[in-house]
Design a protein around this motif. Sequence first.
Motif, PDB file in Angstrom:
ATOM      1  N   THR A 199       0.833  -1.196   0.000  1.00  0.00           N
ATOM      2  CA  THR A 199       0.000   0.000   0.000  1.00  0.00           C
ATOM      3  C   THR A 199       0.874   1.255   0.000  1.00  0.00           C
ATOM      4  O   THR A 199       1.832   1.357   0.759  1.00  0.00           O
ATOM      5  N   GLY A 200       0.546   2.184  -0.887  1.00  0.00           N
ATOM      6  CA  GLY A 200       1.292   3.434  -0.961  1.00  0.00           C
ATOM      7  C   GLY A 200       2.452   3.415  -1.934  1.00  0.00           C
ATOM      8  O   GLY A 200       3.139   4.429  -2.094  1.00  0.00           O
ATOM      9  N   ILE A 201       2.695   2.277  -2.600  1.00  0.00           N
ATOM     10  CA  ILE A 201       3.836   2.149  -3.504  1.00  0.00           C
ATOM     11  C   ILE A 201       3.366   1.727  -4.893  1.00  0.00           C
ATOM     12  O   ILE A 201       2.553   0.815  -5.043  1.00  0.00           O
ATOM     13  N   VAL A 202       3.896   2.403  -5.911  1.00  0.00           N
ATOM     14  CA  VAL A 202       3.645   2.044  -7.305  1.00  0.00           C
ATOM     15  C   VAL A 202       4.949   1.550  -7.907  1.00  0.00           C
ATOM     16  O   VAL A 202       6.016   2.138  -7.674  1.00  0.00           O
ATOM     17  N   GLY A 203       4.883   0.450  -8.673  1.00  0.00           N
ATOM     18  CA  GLY A 203       6.079  -0.110  -9.288  1.00  0.00           C
ATOM     19  C   GLY A 203       5.931  -0.232 -10.795  1.00  0.00           C
ATOM     20  O   GLY A 203       4.823  -0.423 -11.316  1.00  0.00           O
TER      21      GLY A 203
END
Length: 261
Positions: A199-203
Amino acid sequence: MSETGGVREVKSAARTVELLEVLAARGDRPARLQELADELGVPRSSMYALLQTLISRGWVRTDVTGSLYGIGMHALLTGTSYLDSDPRVRAVRPYLDEASQALGETLHLGRLDGRHVTYLATRESHEYLRTISRVGRRLPAHVGALGKALLAERGEEELPEGPYEALTPRSHTSRESLAADLTEVRARGYSIDREEGVTGIVGFGFTLRYDSPVRDAISCSVPVARLTPEHEGRIVAVMREIRAKIEATAPGTGGAPHWRR
């Protein structure tokens, strides 16, 4: 007794490996003798003898009371040897440094391992820390940018049946939703993990096509709060350039063994 490649499995060796895998999976949660005996379905006395043998050789450690057991130093030495002996890992590391300097974000190199991806190299952002990305960590392939990029290189028939484990509310949990996402990955040329693994991270994931079938990928991870359309465009451009450089310079197998994993 099971067979591997037509050769009978050695029961004692299999039990040793299973024990080490159990201890490794527990991380910072040491196990008691009875827990290990129960989990592996072996007599307490046999488990105790196996543990003592592995302790004497550095593969298992115990606390001062002798009642708690964890993975030992020699497991680290063996893992480090794997990384040091892999020409692909050595070739990619400098380019992860280059991408890290250009983007200031967290970079990863991962390898597909069955239904999981194992992190082989990481460059952490100075802006934030993600302990989940440490070298040696394994994550389900269906939840991250690395795994989705690699799964997209394979046919839909190779996808495992669901339901899949959900790590966040955005994780794919069905074969159908994952397959639809992978279709978009193929059309786009890279994968996007929008808070599916953390949650809170884009890859953003990019496969490295120096092997066939493709086994390795690189990714860039960014906190949602810092991801603007302009920054996303910059990330994709830099990662595409880094991928091209890696694929152009990665060493051929030559006379070296072509490892299965």
